[in-house]
Enzyme design. Structure first.
Site, PDB file in Angstrom:
ATOM      1  N   ASP A  94       0.797  -1.229   0.000  1.00 42.74           N
ATOM      2  CA  ASP A  94       0.000   0.000   0.000  1.00 42.74           C
ATOM      3  C   ASP A  94       0.830   1.280   0.000  1.00 42.74           C
ATOM      4  OD1 ASP A  94       1.007  -0.423   2.557  1.00 42.74           O
ATOM      5  OD2 ASP A  94      -0.697   0.535   3.530  1.00 42.74           O
ATOM      6  N   GLU A  95       2.105   1.190  -0.336  1.00 44.33           N
ATOM      7  CA  GLU A  95       2.952   2.381  -0.236  1.00 44.33           C
ATOM      8  C   GLU A  95       4.073   2.319  -1.261  1.00 44.33           C
ATOM      9  OE1 GLU A  95       5.239   4.904   3.292  1.00 44.33           O
ATOM     10  OE2 GLU A  95       4.656   2.820   3.626  1.00 44.33           O
TER      11      GLU A  95
END
Length: 386
Positions: A94-95
């Site tokens: 998610d990053e």
């Protein structure tokens, strides 16, 4: 992404929008992997036992999670990033860091690109993200954190010190609880406090390398560059048993299940593993790891399991009470670059073909559609599904 796993679950269950949602394991041993901001307001955070989270927020909905779904959404988000710039360095599902210095002519300045990213993520994936924009990776990361949830913060070069120096020393990369405690005892509470201490003083307090590192960061100096598509170094899975177990057969079945899951991830990513490692956590939380390098890299679950089981049996635990076991595939290589596949014997080819067929069945009928026979029945005391 903001509260990524929980946000994807709310997208799937829109009736939960605006309510506290926790993603994590059920039972006394379950831990929180993600929580919506509605739950976080009650003090819920990742790695917290679910039992404690529910005491803090008894109205929360607890969902078990769906890693395959999260990975699918992650792939879509990363593909979106790569449509903006080829210089994308994922940090997790998610990053990611993006170097957009070459995208300005097509998409506008960094602020316009950041707004474009946030808009597309929301429109295409139905979730929100927070974006930090700066001239260095370190400051961009802090700006992203500072703008959560669903925010955007640009820190231009002349603004770096004004942004950085009021932050607590714990915001600096490399400052864990022990280092933070040392710095606080020295009276260094903010990054600005630390920045105005001579580098030699910091080196005496926290060590030469760490002192130099923190001094540079405190002045916003971060020479690193975004490294696009850095290869995965490892992948794996682990499971906490619902109750401590001392039956080797139960542990063996769990190692098999974890090996099958890890092999599936290897095949999905097009990787082979050169090394297999296991993690064993005892009832008193003491944790050990063991690893073994294979004669040839593999993505076959049975081969991972054979090695994992041999590593476990070699420990000679003699009915020790086990809380958690894990299997990890390490020293990954690209499947296409490994000649090993050409040298497999008939047995290995047959096993890999069977696991590939199981992958196809899982994609069509859902995870676990095809499993080893020994996993058909649940393991007594096991922490996961059969």
């Amino acid at each position: 992404m903001d509260a990524f796993f929980a946000s994807v679950e709310v997208r799937r269950h829109p009736e939960l929008a605006g309510t506290p949602v926790i993603v994590g394991g059920h039972g006394n041993r379950g831990v929180v992997t993600s929580a919506t901001y509605e739950a976080r307001r009650y003090g819920v955070h990742s790695a917290m036992p679910v039992s404690r989270a529910l005491r803090l927020c008894p109205t929360a909905t607890v969902l078990p999670g769906d890693l395959a779904l999260y990975e699918e959404v992650s792939r879509s988000v990363m593909a979106l990033f790569r449509s903006i710039t080829p210089v994308v360095q994922p940090l997790s599902l998610d990053e990611a860091f993006l170097d957009v210095s070459g995208s300005g002519r097509r998409l506008g300045d960094a602020l316009a690109i950041a707004e474009h990213i946030r808009s597309r993520v929301h429109d295409e994936q139905g979730i929100t993200c927070s974006v930090g924009v700066a001239g260095s990776m370190f400051v961009a990361k802090l700006a992203s954190t500072h703008s959560k949830p669903d925010g955007l913060l640009v820190v231009r070069p002349p603004e770096v010190m004004a942004f950085l120096h009021p932050l607590p020393v714990g915001a600096l990369w490399g400052v864990g609880p022990k280092t933070e405690d040392v710095l606080l005892r020295l009276g260094l509470r903010t990054v600005g406090d630390l920045a105005h201490v001579p580098a030699q003083t910091l080196q005496r307090a926290v060590g030469a390398a760490a002192g130099r590192h923190l001094h540079e960061l405190s002045w916003g100096r971060d020479p690193r560059r975004v490294v696009p598509d850095e290869p995965d170094r490892s992948t794996g899975a682990e499971e906490t048993f619902s109750t401590d177990v001392d039956d080797p057969q139960v542990v063996h079945r769990e190692l098999l299940r974890l090996s099958e899951r890890t092999a599936g991830r290897l095949r999905s990513a097009g990787h082979l593993a050169r090394t297999v490692s296991i993690k064993v956590r005892f009832a008193d939380f003491h944790t050990i790891t063991r690893s073994r390098t294979l004669a040839a890299p593999t993505d076959v679950g049975q081969e991972l399991y054979d090695t994992a089981r041999a590593l476990y049996d070699a420990l000679g635990l003699d009915r020790a009470r086990i809380r958690l076991v894990g299997v990890r595939a390490e020293r990954l290589v690209d499947e296409g670059s490994a000649a090993q596949q050409l040298e497999l014997g008939v047995r290995e080819h047959g096993r890999r073909d069977a696991e590939l067929a199981a992958d196809r069945a899982a994609r069509r009928f859902g995870a676990g559609a095809v499993r080893p026979g020994t996993l058909i029945r649940p393991a007594a005391g096991g922490g996961g599904r059969p």
